[in-house]
Design a protein around this motif. Structure first.
Motif, PDB file in Angstrom:
ATOM      1  N   ALA A   1       0.790  -1.138   0.009  1.00 47.23           N
ATOM      2  CA  ALA A   1      -0.005  -0.124  -0.055  1.00 47.23           C
ATOM      3  C   ALA A   1       0.740   1.413  -0.078  1.00 47.23           C
ATOM      4  N   GLY A   2       0.483   2.252  -0.733  1.00 44.56           N
ATOM      5  CA  GLY A   2       1.321   3.550  -1.095  1.00 44.56           C
ATOM      6  C   GLY A   2       2.205   3.568  -2.175  1.00 44.56           C
ATOM      7  N   LYS A   3       2.709   2.005  -2.363  1.00 45.60           N
ATOM      8  CA  LYS A   3       3.745   2.092  -3.565  1.00 45.60           C
ATOM      9  C   LYS A   3       3.192   1.404  -4.748  1.00 45.60           C
ATOM     10  N   THR A   4       1.807   1.053  -4.766  1.00 46.43           N
ATOM     11  CA  THR A   4       1.225   0.495  -5.930  1.00 46.43           C
ATOM     12  C   THR A   4       1.753   1.087  -7.171  1.00 46.43           C
ATOM     13  N   GLY A   5       1.774   0.200  -8.182  1.00 43.86           N
ATOM     14  CA  GLY A   5       2.085   1.032  -9.612  1.00 43.86           C
ATOM     15  C   GLY A   5       3.693   1.143  -9.579  1.00 43.86           C
ATOM     16  N   ASN A   6       4.258   0.953  -8.792  1.00 42.46           N
ATOM     17  CA  ASN A   6       5.985   1.273  -8.989  1.00 42.46           C
ATOM     18  C   ASN A   6       6.544   0.550 -10.202  1.00 42.46           C
ATOM     19  N   THR A   7       6.141  -0.716 -10.365  1.00 38.46           N
ATOM     20  CA  THR A   7       6.594  -1.570 -11.256  1.00 38.46           C
ATOM     21  C   THR A   7       6.340  -1.121 -12.544  1.00 38.46           C
TER      22      THR A   7
ATOM     23  N   TYR B   1      -9.284 -10.229  -3.102  1.00 36.78           N
ATOM     24  CA  TYR B   1      -7.990 -10.428  -2.722  1.00 36.78           C
ATOM     25  C   TYR B   1      -7.865  -8.999  -1.820  1.00 36.78           C
ATOM     26  N   PRO B   2      -8.373  -8.741  -0.766  1.00 37.74           N
ATOM     27  CA  PRO B   2      -8.390  -7.636   0.029  1.00 37.74           C
ATOM     28  C   PRO B   2      -6.980  -7.565   0.788  1.00 37.74           C
ATOM     29  N   GLU B   3      -6.639  -8.565   0.993  1.00 40.73           N
ATOM     30  CA  GLU B   3      -5.145  -8.770   1.821  1.00 40.73           C
ATOM     31  C   GLU B   3      -3.987  -9.117   0.937  1.00 40.73           C
ATOM     32  N   HIS B   4      -4.085  -9.208  -0.399  1.00 40.75           N
ATOM     33  CA  HIS B   4      -2.980  -9.807  -1.364  1.00 40.75           C
ATOM     34  C   HIS B   4      -2.882  -8.734  -2.288  1.00 40.75           C
ATOM     35  N   PRO B   5      -1.374  -8.421  -2.677  1.00 48.42           N
ATOM     36  CA  PRO B   5      -1.229  -7.498  -3.831  1.00 48.42           C
ATOM     37  C   PRO B   5      -2.043  -7.722  -4.965  1.00 48.42           C
ATOM     38  N   TYR B   6      -2.434  -9.019  -5.415  1.00 50.79           N
ATOM     39  CA  TYR B   6      -3.449  -9.227  -6.285  1.00 50.79           C
ATOM     40  C   TYR B   6      -4.413  -8.450  -6.540  1.00 50.79           C
ATOM     41  N   GLY B   7      -4.928  -8.091  -5.414  1.00 48.18           N
ATOM     42  CA  GLY B   7      -6.108  -7.097  -5.164  1.00 48.18           C
ATOM     43  C   GLY B   7      -5.914  -5.840  -5.831  1.00 48.18           C
ATOM     44  N   THR B   8      -4.798  -5.456  -6.228  1.00 44.87           N
ATOM     45  CA  THR B   8      -4.524  -4.002  -6.849  1.00 44.87           C
ATOM     46  C   THR B   8      -4.131  -4.246  -8.086  1.00 44.87           C
ATOM     47  N   SER B   9      -4.840  -3.758  -9.206  1.00 52.55           N
ATOM     48  CA  SER B   9      -4.404  -3.851 -10.674  1.00 52.55           C
ATOM     49  C   SER B   9      -2.770  -3.258 -10.761  1.00 52.55           C
ATOM     50  N   THR B  10      -2.107  -3.868 -11.946  1.00 48.38           N
ATOM     51  CA  THR B  10      -0.726  -3.477 -12.116  1.00 48.38           C
ATOM     52  C   THR B  10      -0.455  -2.351 -12.194  1.00 48.38           C
ATOM     53  N   ILE B  11      -1.169  -1.424 -12.947  1.00 49.26           N
ATOM     54  CA  ILE B  11      -1.012   0.043 -12.912  1.00 49.26           C
ATOM     55  C   ILE B  11      -1.336   0.830 -11.694  1.00 49.26           C
TER      56      ILE B  11
ATOM     57  N   THR C   1      -3.084   2.344  -7.823  1.00 51.68           N
ATOM     58  CA  THR C   1      -4.155   3.341  -7.499  1.00 51.68           C
ATOM     59  C   THR C   1      -3.870   4.667  -8.233  1.00 51.68           C
ATOM     60  N   LEU C   2      -4.950   5.410  -8.321  1.00 50.83           N
ATOM     61  CA  LEU C   2      -4.727   6.780  -8.889  1.00 50.83           C
ATOM     62  C   LEU C   2      -4.047   7.582  -7.975  1.00 50.83           C
ATOM     63  N   THR C   3      -4.293   7.415  -6.636  1.00 44.99           N
ATOM     64  CA  THR C   3      -3.568   8.191  -5.545  1.00 44.99           C
ATOM     65  C   THR C   3      -1.953   8.002  -5.785  1.00 44.99           C
ATOM     66  N   ASP C   4      -1.734   6.765  -5.652  1.00 43.57           N
ATOM     67  CA  ASP C   4      -0.256   6.243  -5.569  1.00 43.57           C
ATOM     68  C   ASP C   4       0.434   6.861  -7.039  1.00 43.57           C
ATOM     69  N   ILE C   5      -0.434   6.631  -8.143  1.00 43.18           N
ATOM     70  CA  ILE C   5       0.130   7.033  -9.407  1.00 43.18           C
ATOM     71  C   ILE C   5       0.523   8.855  -9.351  1.00 43.18           C
ATOM     72  N   GLU C   6      -0.296   9.549  -8.672  1.00 44.49           N
ATOM     73  CA  GLU C   6      -0.188  10.869  -8.452  1.00 44.49           C
ATOM     74  C   GLU C   6       0.982  11.281  -7.610  1.00 44.49           C
ATOM     75  N   HIS C   7       1.641  10.180  -6.858  1.00 45.42           N
ATOM     76  CA  HIS C   7       2.398  10.666  -5.795  1.00 45.42           C
ATOM     77  C   HIS C   7       3.884   9.849  -6.094  1.00 45.42           C
ATOM     78  N   PHE C   8       4.037   9.651  -7.383  1.00 49.89           N
ATOM     79  CA  PHE C   8       5.336   8.777  -7.485  1.00 49.89           C
ATOM     80  C   PHE C   8       6.438  10.067  -7.289  1.00 49.89           C
TER      81      PHE C   8
END
Length: 843
Positions: A48-54, A158-168, A170-177
């Motif tokens: 959480a907070g680092k989604t979309g880094n890859t 997958y509420p507790e597994h990273p598979y629950g968030t799409s590879t791209i 969350t919009l919040t994380d994208i805006e704070h890279f």
């Protein structure tokens, strides 16, 4: 330097100093190779907070590295200028970068990939422009009801597994890279001991190993963090609802098993039994109108994945659809015949996915991501040994109390079943073994034999590739409906052969067929084994289908309903709506190529009667039949010519040019990404001497990352994920068009940039630009020979365009084009007379 690990379909090596794994897969061909670099890092490694880094890092790695960057004019996209096809993909368990290129230029890929592994630039200013690009990619996905539903379903499961968030992300994380976050992510996971570099094609294995050692050998290994994450058992059904402009959709998903288990392959087979073709268990419910289509969504991932059946509904009766899905999945009867057909289908899919060097390299990347490179080989053995018991065992995952249900609108829990794991044997290997390589094969396109209505090419392919085109003056929608129905049943020797019997014959004999339609008629593409007996049977069946179909009433009603609702769904696709709107500015309503709006196309299909289809077919049987075939034996080609060529009537087609408007606006509420197009008619087609120079000039404007639009509007200004220009040929006219996607708030800036770049381009291109795009097109022409299928497509394309005589000289003709030729040809386009089309959220 290298230790040979194992050999089979592939040859695996590990570097003695840093643990880099290299896979060699030499094969015969025309001098093409694919390099694929796979890092074992995907969105599964994000928190959480680092989604979309890859995914963001994948984008930034194309911005340059210490020794290869735009400042030195030799960055990654220089490979495109050398004719390579290159890109990258990010997913749950891996990130991979690939290049398909002339074997003689492989060293250009190796040195660049090694440099960006160890020394990417990752500058803050590059990130700033690329963030808008990534956000635009995210927004395009939000326009699709299916993509939103799929993303929500995985989040639900997958509420507790990273598979629950799409590879791209969350919009919040994208805006704070930040560049520093991405540098840290790169330092952590981009290391030789966390990578697999594969080479597939025609090359010298010893030379490749030496070149890889030269550029990678001194890169140090790293300690890769161990990931401790596991999806908890689900203890109840989970549900969610999405409301948006869309046809009704339902998805029912079940958490299942890891990708390397035997169950995972059993589920692939079971999915085909449930959803694939007229023998599938859901097909009767499509015929009865519960669904207009059903599709499987099951991927073999590193961790437990989600097995989902998606239903596209014919009505808004979601309750009935849900009950049908649960009942069919859990209780339908499965026979040995069902099992064998599905196993054959899956085996054929795997085989054909590996047919090109790029395809095989991607299959290797997916196997590595699951946790075992050799899955690309061992999966075939597991598939062969699956039984009905495996199917019933796999159905244990389909517990309604452990299901996840997503809909798109206008008690006791059993323990998860025990997973039956597959184990890859270690095998013995000679540590110094190096496989033999393959020299480039000559593809002499001058040897294509041209007849009045046929084109035949004898070439050492393993399969027979056959394209049959029948002229028709019906609309594409009616041609498509008729095309599906003629494969649903026929009369052979006074006996009705139904769709089930036809489907089984195709699968058992590894025959793949697709039916396409356009404004020119109906086309059947067929790939089958080089067996004279099978070819005779298929040709007899095909002729019977074309000239003596039975047109079953139930199949007609099912196909009409599905196609009408699919056409209606295009009204929610900004890209489809924009394409139609622009082409309507070229072709008048009386022109046979005039495209209908989605609602009009849907109405035409709904209003078509079975008798109307029969009448259209009666006209079709009098039409000219054009045949393209590629095979390894002239005797097979002669069989095809004798059976299929027909010198029938050519339809009299009406032509009318439209009076174009200066702009077309179409507002669609709630779209997060708009489609913008700019274009006009050009009074030349592919037979005109200015077409090739104009194609090269248009490429300089918007042909990939070397085009001016991508360099300025995307890379420098960061206004869009993608912007492209092209020349779309028709008989007697071509369509010059630019297409881009913009966030609604950035659309005005994007259009201004697009127009500015286009007006500057219209003044003429430079010699350097021409040289670059000539190399690109020659290289891409060579890459189009990467597989048997693409060779057959190339021959057929030239046959349909009446350019067979110049096909073999394509590269020479490109080389001969001068700057004067291009800048003269560009005068055919008056950019001030172009129509601007804007579709999406405009207010």
């Amino acid at each position: 330097m290298w230790t040979h690990v194992r050999s089979g379909k592939i040859h695996e090596y590990v570097h003695n100093k840093n643990g880099l794994r290299v896979v060699l897969a030499p094969r015969p061909g025309p001098g093409i190779a694919t390099m694929n670099t796979t890092f074992l890092v995907g969105s599964r490694m994000e928190s959480a907070g680092k989604t979309g880094n890859t995914h963001a890092l994948e984008h930034l790695l194309f911005k340059g590295s210490a020794h290869f960057n735009p400042e030195h004019h030799n960055g990654m996209w220089q490979l495109e200028r050398e004719g390579a096809v290159l890109n990258a993909t990010t997913y749950c368990d891996r990130t991979n970068y690939y290049e398909v290129i002339d074997t003689n230029k492989l060293h250009l890929c190796i040195e660049r990939e090694a440099d960006r592994m160890v020394a990417p630039l990752l500058k803050e200013d590059s990130l700033a422009s690329e963030l808008t690009v990534v956000r635009n990619e995210y927004e395009q996905g939000e326009n699709s009801a299916f993509m939103k539903a799929r993303k929500s379903l995985w989040g639900l499961a997958y509420p507790e597994h990273p598979y629950g968030t799409s590879t791209i992300g969350t919009l919040t994380d994208i805006e704070h890279f930040t560049a520093e976050k991405l540098r840290q992510f790169h330092r952590t996971y981009y290391a030789p001991n966390n990578a697999i570099v594969s080479f597939c094609g025609q090359f010298d294995p010893q030379a490749i190993l030496a070149k890889v050692d030269e550029h990678y050998g001194d890169i140090p290994s790293k300690e890769i963090p161990t990931l401790h994450v596991q999806s908890k058992p689900q203890t109840g059904q989970r549900r969610a609802v999405i409301q948006m402009n869309s046809s009704p959709i339902i998805g029912v998903g079940f958490k299942a098993c890891k990708g390397l288990s035997r169950d995972a392959i059993a589920l692939q087979v079971l999915g085909r039994i449930l959803t694939s073709g007229p023998t599938s268990k859901f097909f009767p419910h499509i015929q009865n109108g519960v669904f207009h289509s059903v599709q499987l969504d099951w991927e073999r991932l590193h961790d437990e994945s989600l097995f989902t059946v998606w239903g596209m509904l014919s009505s808004d009766n979601l309750k009935q659809a849900e009950e049908t899905i649960f009942e069919t999945m859990k209780h339908c009867k499965i026979t040995n015949k069902d099992l064998e057909i599905a196993k054959k289908q899956l085996r054929n899919e795997w085989t054909h996915a590996e047919a090109s060097t790029q395809g095989f390299s991607q299959e290797l990347a997916e196997s590595a991501a699951r946790g075992d490179l050799w899955d690309v080989e061992t999966r075939h053995d597991i598939l062969q040994n699956l039984t009905l018991h495996d199917m019933e065992h796999a159905r244990n995952y389909f517990d309604v109390n452990r299901s996840n249900v997503i809909t798109v609108r206008p008690g006791h829990v059993n323990s998860p079943p025990r997973v039956t794991d597959s184990i890859t044997p270690a095998g013995d290997a000679d540590p110094n073994f190096v496989p033999e390589g393959f020299d480039a094969m000559n593809i002499d396109l001058n040897k294509v034999i041209k007849t009045k209505n046929g084109a035949y090419f004898e070439y050492p392919v393993s399969d027979v590739h056959l394209c049959v085109h029948i002229d028709s003056d019906a609309s594409p929608e009616i041609n498509a409906l008729m095309g599906e129905l003629i494969t649903r049943g026929t009369r052979v020797n006074n006996r009705v052969v139904d769709s089930t019997e036809i489907h089984c014959f195709q699968v058992q004999n590894d025959i793949r067929r697709t039916v396409r339609s356009d404004h020119d008629g109906l086309q059947l593409n067929i790939v089958l084994p080089s067996d004279p007996a099978i070819l005779d049977q298929e040709l007899a069946l095909l002729k019977s289908e074309l000239y003596n179909p039975v047109f079953p009433v139930k199949d007609f009603e099912t196909a009409r309903r599905r196609m009408a609702q699919t056409a209606a769904g295009d009204a929610y696709d900004v890209n489809a709506v924009a394409e139609i709107a622009l082409r309507q500015q070229v072709f008048g309503q009386e022109d046979y190529r005039y495209p209908r709006h989605a609602s009009d196309a849907s109405s035409q299909i709904w209003n078509t009667s079975l008798q109307g289809i029969r009448d259209t077919h009666a006209a079709l049987t009098k039409g000219r039949v054009r045949v393209t075939a590629v095979a390894n034996d002239m005797k097979l080609l002669n069989k095809i010519q004798t059976a299929m060529e027909c010198d029938g009537d050519t339809p009299r087609r009406r032509r009318q040019r439209a009076v174009p408007k200066s702009h077309v606006d179409m507002h669609m509420e709630g779209m997060s990404s708009n489609c913008v197009m700019l274009g006009c008619a050009v009074d030349i087609d592919q037979t005109h001497p200015d077409f090739l120079p104009l194609m090269l000039g248009t490429s300089a404007l918007g042909g990939g990352f070397a085009g001016r639009l991508m360099l300025q509007t995307r890379d420098r200004e960061g206004l869009t994920y993608g912007i492209y220009a092209g020349l779309e040929p028709y008989e007697g006219v071509s369509l010059f068009k630019i297409r881009a996607a913009f966030n609604p708030t950035l659309m005005s800036k994007g259009i201004a940039s697009m127009k500015r770049v286009t007006h500057e381009w219209a003044q003429g291109i430079t010699q350097d630009e021409l040289d670059v795009h000539k190399r690109m097109h020659i290289g891409k022409h060579m890459s189009s020979l990467d597989s048997e299928h693409t060779i057959a497509d190339l021959v057929h394309q030239h046959h349909m365009n009446n350019t067979l005589d110049t096909m073999a000289s394509t590269d020479d003709r490109i080389r001969a084009v001068t700057l004067e030729d291009v800048n003269r040809a560009m005068k055919h386009i008056n950019v001030d007379n172009c129509t601007l089309v804007r579709v999406g959220t405009l207010h």
